[in-house]
Structures are given as C-alpha cells and as structure tokens.
Design a protein around this motif. Structure first.
Motif, PDB file in Angstrom:
ATOM      1  N   VAL A 190      -7.269  -3.475  -2.599  1.00 44.96           N
ATOM      2  CA  VAL A 190      -6.987  -2.102  -3.033  1.00 44.96           C
ATOM      3  C   VAL A 190      -8.180  -1.197  -2.749  1.00 44.96           C
ATOM      4  O   VAL A 190      -8.032  -0.110  -2.184  1.00 44.96           O
ATOM      5  CB  VAL A 190      -6.629  -2.071  -4.539  1.00 44.96           C
ATOM      6  CG1 VAL A 190      -6.519  -0.646  -5.044  1.00 44.96           C
ATOM      7  CG2 VAL A 190      -5.323  -2.820  -4.785  1.00 44.96           C
ATOM      8  N   ASN A 191      -9.371  -1.639  -3.117  1.00 43.59           N
ATOM      9  CA  ASN A 191     -10.566  -0.811  -2.964  1.00 43.59           C
ATOM     10  C   ASN A 191     -10.970  -0.592  -1.508  1.00 43.59           C
ATOM     11  O   ASN A 191     -11.617   0.406  -1.198  1.00 43.59           O
ATOM     12  CB  ASN A 191     -11.737  -1.409  -3.739  1.00 43.59           C
ATOM     13  CG  ASN A 191     -11.554  -1.307  -5.226  1.00 43.59           C
ATOM     14  OD1 ASN A 191     -10.844  -0.438  -5.715  1.00 43.59           O
ATOM     15  ND2 ASN A 191     -12.175  -2.199  -5.960  1.00 43.59           N
ATOM     16  N   ASN A 192     -10.616  -1.514  -0.626  1.00 45.25           N
ATOM     17  CA  ASN A 192     -11.012  -1.397   0.780  1.00 45.25           C
ATOM     18  C   ASN A 192      -9.999  -0.655   1.640  1.00 45.25           C
ATOM     19  O   ASN A 192     -10.166  -0.573   2.858  1.00 45.25           O
ATOM     20  CB  ASN A 192     -11.300  -2.769   1.379  1.00 45.25           C
ATOM     21  CG  ASN A 192     -12.581  -3.357   0.842  1.00 45.25           C
ATOM     22  OD1 ASN A 192     -13.468  -2.643   0.392  1.00 45.25           O
ATOM     23  ND2 ASN A 192     -12.681  -4.673   0.871  1.00 45.25           N
TER      24      ASN A 192
ATOM     25  N   CYS B 196      -5.265  -1.880  11.086  1.00 42.41           N
ATOM     26  CA  CYS B 196      -4.102  -2.392  11.830  1.00 42.41           C
ATOM     27  C   CYS B 196      -2.938  -2.757  10.920  1.00 42.41           C
ATOM     28  O   CYS B 196      -2.078  -3.545  11.282  1.00 42.41           O
ATOM     29  CB  CYS B 196      -4.481  -3.593  12.690  1.00 42.41           C
ATOM     30  SG  CYS B 196      -5.827  -3.271  13.812  1.00 42.41           S
ATOM     31  N   GLY B 197      -2.898  -2.213   9.726  1.00 46.27           N
ATOM     32  CA  GLY B 197      -1.819  -2.521   8.796  1.00 46.27           C
ATOM     33  C   GLY B 197      -1.923  -3.908   8.197  1.00 46.27           C
ATOM     34  O   GLY B 197      -1.066  -4.332   7.439  1.00 46.27           O
TER      35      GLY B 197
ATOM     36  N   CYS C 191       0.834  -1.191   0.000  1.00 50.31           N
ATOM     37  CA  CYS C 191       0.000   0.000   0.000  1.00 50.31           C
ATOM     38  C   CYS C 191       0.877   1.253   0.000  1.00 50.31           C
ATOM     39  O   CYS C 191       1.881   1.307   0.713  1.00 50.31           O
ATOM     40  CB  CYS C 191      -0.895  -0.005   1.240  1.00 50.31           C
ATOM     41  SG  CYS C 191      -1.911   1.463   1.422  1.00 50.31           S
ATOM     42  N   PRO C 192       0.499   2.281  -0.758  1.00 53.61           N
ATOM     43  CA  PRO C 192       1.303   3.502  -0.779  1.00 53.61           C
ATOM     44  C   PRO C 192       1.194   4.306   0.516  1.00 53.61           C
ATOM     45  O   PRO C 192       2.060   5.114   0.818  1.00 53.61           O
ATOM     46  CB  PRO C 192       0.728   4.292  -1.959  1.00 53.61           C
ATOM     47  CG  PRO C 192      -0.672   3.807  -2.089  1.00 53.61           C
ATOM     48  CD  PRO C 192      -0.625   2.360  -1.682  1.00 53.61           C
ATOM     49  N   PHE C 193       0.140   4.073   1.286  1.00 53.50           N
ATOM     50  CA  PHE C 193      -0.079   4.841   2.507  1.00 53.50           C
ATOM     51  C   PHE C 193       0.562   4.182   3.720  1.00 53.50           C
ATOM     52  O   PHE C 193       1.019   4.858   4.629  1.00 53.50           O
ATOM     53  CB  PHE C 193      -1.584   5.044   2.740  1.00 53.50           C
ATOM     54  CG  PHE C 193      -2.253   5.672   1.561  1.00 53.50           C
ATOM     55  CD1 PHE C 193      -2.028   6.998   1.242  1.00 53.50           C
ATOM     56  CD2 PHE C 193      -3.084   4.928   0.740  1.00 53.50           C
ATOM     57  CE1 PHE C 193      -2.631   7.585   0.139  1.00 53.50           C
ATOM     58  CE2 PHE C 193      -3.699   5.502  -0.359  1.00 53.50           C
ATOM     59  CZ  PHE C 193      -3.465   6.832  -0.657  1.00 53.50           C
ATOM     60  N   ASN C 194       0.575   2.830   3.767  1.00 49.58           N
ATOM     61  CA  ASN C 194       1.179   2.062   4.860  1.00 49.58           C
ATOM     62  C   ASN C 194       0.828   2.664   6.224  1.00 49.58           C
ATOM     63  O   ASN C 194       1.690   2.930   7.050  1.00 49.58           O
ATOM     64  CB  ASN C 194       2.691   1.967   4.681  1.00 49.58           C
ATOM     65  CG  ASN C 194       3.268   0.844   5.522  1.00 49.58           C
ATOM     66  OD1 ASN C 194       2.565  -0.055   5.959  1.00 49.58           O
ATOM     67  ND2 ASN C 194       4.564   0.897   5.749  1.00 49.58           N
ATOM     68  N   ASP C 195      -0.440   2.887   6.437  1.00 45.12           N
ATOM     69  CA  ASP C 195      -0.954   3.520   7.643  1.00 45.12           C
ATOM     70  C   ASP C 195      -1.253   2.457   8.700  1.00 45.12           C
ATOM     71  O   ASP C 195      -2.041   1.540   8.464  1.00 45.12           O
ATOM     72  CB  ASP C 195      -2.229   4.302   7.284  1.00 45.12           C
ATOM     73  CG  ASP C 195      -2.784   5.095   8.437  1.00 45.12           C
ATOM     74  OD1 ASP C 195      -2.233   5.036   9.542  1.00 45.12           O
ATOM     75  OD2 ASP C 195      -3.798   5.790   8.210  1.00 45.12           O
ATOM     76  N   ASN C 196      -0.640   2.568   9.880  1.00 51.97           N
ATOM     77  CA  ASN C 196      -0.864   1.595  10.946  1.00 51.97           C
ATOM     78  C   ASN C 196      -2.307   1.573  11.430  1.00 51.97           C
ATOM     79  O   ASN C 196      -2.774   0.579  11.969  1.00 51.97           O
ATOM     80  CB  ASN C 196       0.066   1.863  12.125  1.00 51.97           C
ATOM     81  CG  ASN C 196       1.485   1.451  11.823  1.00 51.97           C
ATOM     82  OD1 ASN C 196       1.731   0.582  10.998  1.00 51.97           O
ATOM     83  ND2 ASN C 196       2.432   2.086  12.480  1.00 51.97           N
TER      84      ASN C 196
ATOM     85  N   ARG D 287      -7.126   5.528   1.396  1.00 50.85           N
ATOM     86  CA  ARG D 287      -7.235   6.017   0.016  1.00 50.85           C
ATOM     87  C   ARG D 287      -8.227   7.178  -0.027  1.00 50.85           C
ATOM     88  O   ARG D 287      -9.314   7.088   0.520  1.00 50.85           O
ATOM     89  CB  ARG D 287      -7.720   4.879  -0.862  1.00 50.85           C
ATOM     90  CG  ARG D 287      -7.676   5.166  -2.326  1.00 50.85           C
ATOM     91  CD  ARG D 287      -7.917   3.894  -3.082  1.00 50.85           C
ATOM     92  NE  ARG D 287      -9.027   4.122  -3.984  1.00 50.85           N
ATOM     93  CZ  ARG D 287      -9.715   3.171  -4.562  1.00 50.85           C
ATOM     94  NH1 ARG D 287      -9.446   1.930  -4.313  1.00 50.85           N
ATOM     95  NH2 ARG D 287     -10.677   3.454  -5.381  1.00 50.85           N
ATOM     96  N   PRO D 288      -7.870   8.274  -0.681  1.00 50.15           N
ATOM     97  CA  PRO D 288      -8.779   9.408  -0.791  1.00 50.15           C
ATOM     98  C   PRO D 288     -10.095   9.024  -1.459  1.00 50.15           C
ATOM     99  O   PRO D 288     -10.121   8.204  -2.371  1.00 50.15           O
ATOM    100  CB  PRO D 288      -8.018  10.417  -1.666  1.00 50.15           C
ATOM    101  CG  PRO D 288      -6.593  10.006  -1.547  1.00 50.15           C
ATOM    102  CD  PRO D 288      -6.593   8.515  -1.330  1.00 50.15           C
ATOM    103  N   ALA D 289     -11.189   9.632  -1.001  1.00 48.18           N
ATOM    104  CA  ALA D 289     -12.510   9.313  -1.525  1.00 48.18           C
ATOM    105  C   ALA D 289     -12.612   9.630  -3.012  1.00 48.18           C
ATOM    106  O   ALA D 289     -13.381   9.002  -3.731  1.00 48.18           O
ATOM    107  CB  ALA D 289     -13.570  10.094  -0.750  1.00 48.18           C
ATOM    108  N   SER D 290     -11.830  10.579  -3.505  1.00 48.68           N
ATOM    109  CA  SER D 290     -11.882  10.946  -4.914  1.00 48.68           C
ATOM    110  C   SER D 290     -11.395   9.812  -5.819  1.00 48.68           C
ATOM    111  O   SER D 290     -11.711   9.775  -6.994  1.00 48.68           O
ATOM    112  CB  SER D 290     -11.039  12.197  -5.176  1.00 48.68           C
ATOM    113  OG  SER D 290      -9.692  11.937  -4.860  1.00 48.68           O
ATOM    114  N   GLU D 291     -10.649   8.869  -5.265  1.00 49.42           N
ATOM    115  CA  GLU D 291     -10.143   7.735  -6.045  1.00 49.42           C
ATOM    116  C   GLU D 291     -11.043   6.522  -5.946  1.00 49.42           C
ATOM    117  O   GLU D 291     -10.773   5.513  -6.570  1.00 49.42           O
ATOM    118  CB  GLU D 291      -8.744   7.330  -5.558  1.00 49.42           C
ATOM    119  CG  GLU D 291      -7.677   8.353  -5.821  1.00 49.42           C
ATOM    120  CD  GLU D 291      -6.326   7.884  -5.314  1.00 49.42           C
ATOM    121  OE1 GLU D 291      -6.227   6.777  -4.760  1.00 49.42           O
ATOM    122  OE2 GLU D 291      -5.360   8.628  -5.485  1.00 49.42           O
TER     123      GLU D 291
END
Length: 86
Positions: free
Chosen positions: A73-75, A47-48, A38-43, A79-83
């Motif tokens: 990817v979709n979940n 939970c990553g 994932c490009p965001f890799n948000d913990n 990810r910004p809502a615009s995408e």
C-alpha cells in the motif's frame, strides 16, 4: 455489505489501513483468504505488478504478512503525496 474480518488481528489491522486509503478487499478465491486491489490500477505504476495482492489466511508469521500488506500500500507510486505515511 461489510466484508468478513480476517482471523489474525495484525492482518485485519493492515487491511483496515489499506481500505482507509481506498484499496478494495475481496474475500474468497483460490489458495488465498482474499485479494486487495489498488484504487488507481495504473499500468505505469510498477507495471501493474503490485496493483493486486493476495491475502493469506494462515501465514507462517501474521506480523510479517501484515507488514508486507502495508508495504504494498505504502509503495504505490500513484498514491498522492498528501496520503504518504510518515
């Protein structure tokens, strides 16, 4: 350098889709064709748990595996809502 293409067309299409949204595909590794990150890799993003996904080389059903890749990817909640896919 471009990555090598997956031999299953359904999975390759799902990987191209993931890459178009910023996911990184790394080919190779143990027990899998590769992994996507994932490009965001948000913990805090589930939970990553879904920030890394394995890509199988010969799944029983390539179509189902491609759907699974797109679902990951979709979940992604980072990810910004615009995408978001409609």
């Amino acid at each position: 350098m471009a990555r090598i293409k997956h031999s299953k067309k359904e999975i390759e299409a799902a990987l191209v889709y993931a890459e178009s949204l910023g996911w990184t595909i790394e080919v190779g590794g143990s027990h899998a064709w590769g992994r996507m990150y994932c490009p965001f890799n948000d913990n805090e993003c589930r939970c990553g748990e879904f920030c890394i996904a394995s890509i199988w080389s010969t799944p029983k059903s390539p179509a189902n595996h491609a759907k699974q890749i797109k679902r990951v990817v979709n979940n992604c909640i980072s990810r910004p809502a615009s995408e978001a896919e409609e």
